[in-house]
Write a protein that holds these residues in place. Structure first.
Motif, short mmCIF file in Angstrom:
data_model
loop_
_atom_site.label_atom_id
_atom_site.label_comp_id
_atom_site.label_asym_id
_atom_site.label_seq_id
_atom_site.Cartn_x
_atom_site.Cartn_y
_atom_site.Cartn_z
N PRO A 125 0.62 -1.09 -12.15
CA PRO A 125 -0.08 -1.98 -12.43
C PRO A 125 0.32 -3.47 -11.59
N ALA A 126 1.58 -3.53 -11.41
CA ALA A 126 1.94 -4.82 -10.80
C ALA A 126 1.83 -4.53 -9.28
N LEU A 127 1.91 -3.31 -8.74
CA LEU A 127 1.73 -3.07 -7.30
C LEU A 127 0.12 -3.27 -6.96
N SER A 128 -0.74 -2.75 -7.95
CA SER A 128 -2.07 -2.83 -7.75
C SER A 128 -2.36 -4.45 -7.50
N VAL A 129 -1.73 -5.28 -8.50
CA VAL A 129 -2.44 -6.67 -8.44
C VAL A 129 -1.66 -7.31 -7.34
N TYR B 38 0.81 -1.09 0.05
CA TYR B 38 0.19 -0.09 0.12
C TYR B 38 0.97 1.19 0.02
N ALA B 39 1.77 1.12 0.77
CA ALA B 39 2.67 2.46 0.80
C ALA B 39 3.43 2.57 -0.38
N MET B 40 4.06 1.46 -0.91
CA MET B 40 4.95 1.36 -2.19
C MET B 40 3.79 2.42 -3.25
N LEU B 41 2.50 1.39 -3.50
CA LEU B 41 1.79 2.03 -4.45
C LEU B 41 1.19 3.45 -4.13
N PHE B 42 1.16 3.97 -3.32
CA PHE B 42 0.37 5.38 -2.95
C PHE B 42 1.50 6.30 -2.97
N THR B 43 2.86 5.94 -2.52
CA THR B 43 4.08 6.90 -2.78
C THR B 43 4.36 7.08 -4.26
N GLY C 207 5.80 11.20 -7.01
CA GLY C 207 5.57 9.91 -7.53
C GLY C 207 6.38 9.28 -8.75
N THR C 208 6.76 8.25 -8.87
CA THR C 208 7.72 7.83 -10.22
C THR C 208 6.64 7.05 -11.19
N ARG C 209 5.67 6.51 -10.84
CA ARG C 209 4.71 6.04 -11.48
C ARG C 209 5.36 4.72 -12.02
#
Length: 120
Positions: free
Chosen positions: A93-97, A75-80, A87-89
């Protein structure tokens, strides 16, 4: 529910293996500072150990803790990375899955813990 409890340790091992391979590929292909990966490997190790002792109460509690840590970390990695200013974007998609998969593991393990605590 009992069928899913049968497959939950396998699910945990498979997801831990995927995360270990993915983290290793990121370390090899990027210039990521390697100590930042230690917590990911420890969480994967905890998932694997908990899957091996899943029949015990300690195994279920360890798995619950591993899923909770992993879910929070993802969660922290995704929203960071989604931060509009810094954010680096990368790998959204992989983090979301993975976040969805870890959340599913967390909920299923919690349900398993509750079902084992309530007498049939």
């Amino acid at each position: 529910m009992e069928e899913f409890q049968t497959y939950l340790p396998i699910y945990a091992i498979v997801l831990a293996a995927i995360l270990c391979v993915g983290e290793t590929l990121i370390l090899v292909r990027t210039n990521k500072y390697w100590p930042l990966s230690i917590d990911d490997y420890l969480a994967c190790g905890a998932l694997i150990i908990s899957a091996l002792i899943f029949e015990s109460a300690a195994g279920v509690v360890l798995m619950l803790c591993a899923w909770a840590f992993m879910t929070g970390n993802l969660y922290a990695m995704l929203f960071t990375r989604l931060d509009p200013h810094t954010g680096t974007r990368e790998r959204i998609p992989a983090l979301s899955v993975l976040l969805g998969a870890a959340s599913l593991g967390l909920v299923a393990t919690f349900a398993t813990l509750i079902s084992r605590m309530v007498p049939a």
